[in-house]
Motif scaffolding. Structure first.
Motif, PDB file in Angstrom:
ATOM      1  N   LYS A  67       0.810  -1.076  -0.064  1.00  6.78           N
ATOM      2  CA  LYS A  67       0.026  -0.046   0.052  1.00  6.78           C
ATOM      3  C   LYS A  67       0.723   1.155  -0.238  1.00  6.78           C
ATOM      4  N   PHE A  68       1.762   1.361   0.585  1.00  8.41           N
ATOM      5  CA  PHE A  68       2.918   2.509   0.858  1.00  8.41           C
ATOM      6  C   PHE A  68       3.578   2.651  -0.709  1.00  8.41           C
ATOM      7  N   ASN A  69       3.658   1.385  -1.423  1.00  7.00           N
ATOM      8  CA  ASN A  69       4.078   1.563  -2.713  1.00  7.00           C
ATOM      9  C   ASN A  69       3.005   1.940  -3.729  1.00  7.00           C
ATOM     10  N   THR A  70       1.838   1.779  -3.335  1.00  5.33           N
ATOM     11  CA  THR A  70       0.782   2.199  -4.297  1.00  5.33           C
ATOM     12  C   THR A  70       0.389   3.765  -3.794  1.00  5.33           C
ATOM     13  N   LEU A  71       0.864   4.041  -2.519  1.00  6.42           N
ATOM     14  CA  LEU A  71       0.729   5.354  -2.366  1.00  6.42           C
ATOM     15  C   LEU A  71       1.952   6.376  -3.074  1.00  6.42           C
ATOM     16  N   GLN A  72       3.008   5.689  -2.982  1.00  6.03           N
ATOM     17  CA  GLN A  72       4.136   6.358  -3.484  1.00  6.03           C
ATOM     18  C   GLN A  72       3.965   6.551  -5.073  1.00  6.03           C
ATOM     19  N   MET A  73       3.579   5.514  -5.849  1.00  6.09           N
ATOM     20  CA  MET A  73       3.264   5.504  -7.133  1.00  6.09           C
ATOM     21  C   MET A  73       2.110   6.671  -7.505  1.00  6.09           C
ATOM     22  N   GLY A  74       1.150   6.521  -6.581  1.00  5.56           N
ATOM     23  CA  GLY A  74       0.160   7.700  -6.546  1.00  5.56           C
ATOM     24  C   GLY A  74       0.687   9.005  -6.299  1.00  5.56           C
ATOM     25  N   MET A  75       1.793   9.272  -5.723  1.00  2.25           N
ATOM     26  CA  MET A  75       2.142  10.670  -5.473  1.00  2.25           C
ATOM     27  C   MET A  75       3.051  10.921  -6.632  1.00  2.25           C
TER      28      MET A  75
END
Length: 587
Positions: A307-315
Motif C-alpha cells: 500500500k505504501f508502494n501504491t501510495l508512492q506511485m500515486g504521489m
C-alpha cells in the motif's frame, strides 16, 4: 517541473491536501469509508480472543455444548467482518473513481484551454499518459492506498493494545525482531522510490513513442523504416522491462526477509510461551491467540508495504498531473466584449511576433481589411503567412503592436466569442471518428440538420454525402481515412459555413486536391465569401487573382501590397512568383 525532478515522496502533505479538495463533494462516502475502517480495526482482535476463550473454557474443559455456541459466535463474527469489508472495499473504490472522474474532467478542460505553443513543445503521448495511466494510479490512493494504510495502522495499534493488556512480557518477546523489520522496510521504501519513478517515466516514453509512430505509420512504411523504428521501440521496451524487473527484484528480496522475521517472532513466542504454560503462568489459549495476533500484525505490515508502494506511485502520478494543471500556458481571457454583431473589419498595426523571443517571425506588419473584402497572403514557406492568421485568432500572443477587430483590440473580446466569429479551413483537414453530421456541427446543439443540409448543398457536397451509407450518419473513420482529400475538404467547408462566421480564413485549402475537385471547392469558396471578410493563403496564384488585396510576405516582412494587376505592373516579388508558376508552364 520536469520528470527528472519529480521526487515521488511517500508522504507529501501538500499533495495530499490538494487531492483532499476533490473529496469534498463526496464527504458522505469518505466518512462512511472512515467509519468502516474503524469498525474493521475494532473487530480485528475479536476472533483471536474468542479462540482463546473457547480453548481455555470449553475445549480444555470438554464442554461440547458451550463449544457449539462459541463456534456459532465465531461464524457470526466472520460473516459480520465479511459484510463490513465488502462495504469498505465498495465505498473506497466508489470514492476513488468519483475523484478520478472529476480530476480527469478538470485535466481535459485545462488541456483544451492551453495555447498551441504548449502542444508544440509537449508530446501528445505524454499528455495521454497523464490523463489515463497516471490518473488510474491516483485512484489507487483512495481505493488501495491512504484509507487502507490508516486502517492497517489502526488495526495494528488495537491488536498491540490487546496483546499488551493480555500479557505485556509475551508481547515484548514477540516484538524483539521489530527493529529489524523497520530497518528493512526503510531500505526497501527508498529503493522502490527510484524504481517507481523509472517505471512511470518509461511508461510515458512508451505511450509517446507509440502515439507518434502509429499516427505516422504511413511515413514509416513509405520510407521502409520499419526495422529501424522497431529497434528504437525495442530499446524503450527493454528499458521499461528492466525498470519493472528492478522493482520486482526488490519485492523478491524484501518479502522473504519479512517471512524470516515472522518466523523468528513465531519461534520466540513458542519458546517463551511454552515455558510460561509449563510454569502455569499463562494458559494455552493465550499462546494460540498470540500466534494469531502475530499473523494479524505481520500480515498488515506486508500489505502496508504494497500500500505504501501504491501510495508512492500515486504521489508520483499526482505530481505529474498537478504539473500539467499548474502549467500557466493559457491565453489571457480578460476581454469583456461577448455580445453584439461582429462586422469583420481587421487592422494590423505594427505587429511584431515571435514563437520564441530570439527570432522574429513577423516584423512590423501593418495592413487593413474592410468588411466583405478578400485578402490574399502569398510568399515562400516560412515567410509568416500562417503565423498571421494564428495570431488573429489568438492561438499565439503578439509581443508588440496591436490587432484590431471592428476598431477594438482583439484582447478586448472574450476569447470564445472572438473565435466563434472566425472560421478556419486548413489544408490538413482533421475529422473525428464520428458521424459526418457531428463532424460538421462539432456537437453544437444549436445547429440543426436543416442548416447542415442547406450548407452542404451550397458547398456542392450534398450529393456525395447522400451516396455514403447512412448519409449524414455515415461513420467517418479516424482522421477521415475512408474519405478522399477532396471529400474531407468539402466537409470542412460545410463545418465553417454552418457556424456562420464573420471572418473566413482559408489556409492552403485547395493545395492538395485534384483539379476537378478544386473547381467544385472554388465555387463553394465563392459562395462562402459573399458578405464575409476573407483571408486566403495560397501557393496557387490562380486562386487569388480576384482578391481585393494581395500581400506578399518575405522573411516576416510585407514586401508588396496591392491588387493582382497592380502587383504585376511592378517588377517585384509577386511578379517573380507569378512568372515562376505560369510562364514556366507556357501560360
Amino acid at each position: 517541473m520536469s520528470e527528472q525532478t519529480i521526487t515521488g515522496k511517500t508522504y507529501d502533505t501538500k499533495l495530499l491536501r490538494r487531492m483532499a479538495r476533490y473529496m469534498r463533494p463526496y464527504q458522505g462516502i469518505f466518512w462512511a469509508s472512515v467509519i468502516l475502517t474503524i469498525l474493521l480495526a475494532a473487530v480485528a482482535p475479536a476472533l483471536p480472543m474468542l479462540v482463546e476463550y473457547t480453548l481455555d473454557k470449553y475445549i480444555l474443559q470438554s464442554d461440547s455444548s458451550g463449544l457449539t455456541w462459541m463456534l456459532i459466535a465465531m461464524m457470526a463474527l466472520l460473516i459480520g467482518q465479511t459484510i463490513i469489508r465488502y462495504y469498505h472495499t465498495l465505498t473506497t473504490n466508489v470514492l476513488g473513481q468519483n475523484v478520478i472522474r472529476d480530476i480527469r474532467i478538470e485535466v481535459f478542460n485545462h488541456i483544451t484551454g492551453l495555447r498551441l505553443k504548449y502542444f508544440d513543445n509537449t508530446p501528445i503521448g505524454k499528455l495521454i499518459t497523464r490523463t489515463i495511466s497516471d490518473l488510474e494510479t491516483i485512484s489507487n490512493i483512495f481505493s488501495q492506498g491512504l484509507i487502507q494504510i490508516i486502517g492497517d495502522l489502526l488495526q495494528m495499534v488495537v491488536i498491540l493494545a490487546v496483546m499488551f493488556y493480555t500479557d505485556w512480557k509475551l508481547t515484548l518477546i514477540v516484538l524483539v525482531p521489530m527493529p529489524l523489520m523497520i530497518w528493512a522496510t526503510y531500505i526497501f521504501k527508498e529503493a522502490m522510490k527510484s524504481a517507481f519513478i523509472d517505471v512511470r517515466n518509461w511508461v510515458s516514453n512508451l505511450n509517446t513513442f507509440l502515439q507518434e509512430h502509429i499516427s505516422g505509420m504511413a511515413i514509416i512504411q513509405y520510407f521502409s523504416r520499419e526495422e529501424q523504428e522497431m529497434r528504437k521501440f525495442e530499446k524503450i521496451n527493454r528499458n521499461h522491462r528492466d525498470a519493472h524487473i528492478r522493482a520486482n527484484w526488490y519485492f523478491s528480496i524484501f518479502f522473504p526477509v519479512l517471512e524470516i522475521i515472522l518466523a523468528i517472532a513465531t519461534g520466540l513466542l513458542v519458546w517463551y510461551g511454552s515455558k510460561q504454560i509449563l510454569a502455569n503462568v499463562i494458559s494455552p489459549g493465550v499462546v494460540v491467540a498470540f500466534l494469531m495476533y502475530i499473523n494479524m500484525i505481520f500480515r498488515p505490515i506486508r500489505e502496508l508495504i504494497d500500500k505504501f508502494n501504491t501510495l508512492q506511485m500515486g504521489m508520483v502520478s499526482a505530481e505529474r498531473i498537478f504539473d500539467v494543471l499548474d502549467t500557466d500556458e493559457h491565453t489571457p481571457n480578460n476581454g469583456t466584449i461577448a455580445s453584439g454583431n461582429v462586422i469583420g473589419e481587421i487592422a494590423f498595426e505594427h505587429v511584431w511576433f515571435a514563437y520564441n523571443e530570439e527570432k522574429w517571425v513577423l516584423k512590423d506588419v501593418s495592413f487593413q481589411v474592410r468588411r466583405g473584402e478578400t485578402l490574399a497572403l502569398v510568399g515562400a514557406t516560412g515567410a509568416g503567412k500562417s503565423s498571421t492568421i494564428n495570431i488573429l485568432s489568438r492561438f499565439y500572443e503578439i509581443q508588440r503592436g496591436s490587432i484590431l477587430l471592428d476598431g477594438r483590440d482583439i484582447r478586448d473580446y472574450e476569447l470564445n466569442y472572438l473565435r466563434k466569429h472566425i472560421a478556419t479551413v486548413l489544408q490538413d483537414v482533421f475529422l473525428f471518428a464520428d458521424t459526418i453530421f457531428n463532424n460538421i456541427t462539432l456537437h453544437n446543439p444549436s445547429i440543426s440538420l436543416e442548416q447542415v443540409i442547406k450548407a452542404s448543398k451550397d458547398v456542392g457536397a450534398y450529393d456525395f454525402i447522400m451516396q455514403l451509407p447512412g448519409g449524414f450518419d455515415y461513420q467517418v473513420q479516424e482522421r477521415g481515412a475512408t474519405l478522399s482529400s477532396g471529400q474531407a475538404q468539402l466537409i470542412s467547408f460545410i463545418r465553417a459555413l454552418v457556424h456562420d462566421p464573420a471572418i473566413l480564413i482559408l489556409d492552403e485549402a485547395t493545395s492538395s486536391i485534384d483539379t476537378e475537385t478544386e473547381l467544385l471547392i472554388q465555387a463553394a469558396i465563392d459562395k462562402m465569401m459573399v458578405g464575409r471578410t476573407a483571408i486566403v493563403i495560397a501557393h496557387r496564384l490562380s486562386t487569388i487573382q480576384k482578391a481585393d488585396k494581395i500581400i506578399v510576405f518575405d522573411k516576416g516582412e510585407i514586401k508588396e501590397m496591392g491588387t493582382h494587376s497592380e502587383l504585376l505592373s511592378i517588377d517585384g516579388h509577386y511578379r517573380k512568383l507569378y512568372e515562376l508558376q505560369f510562364n514556366s508552364l507556357g501560360i
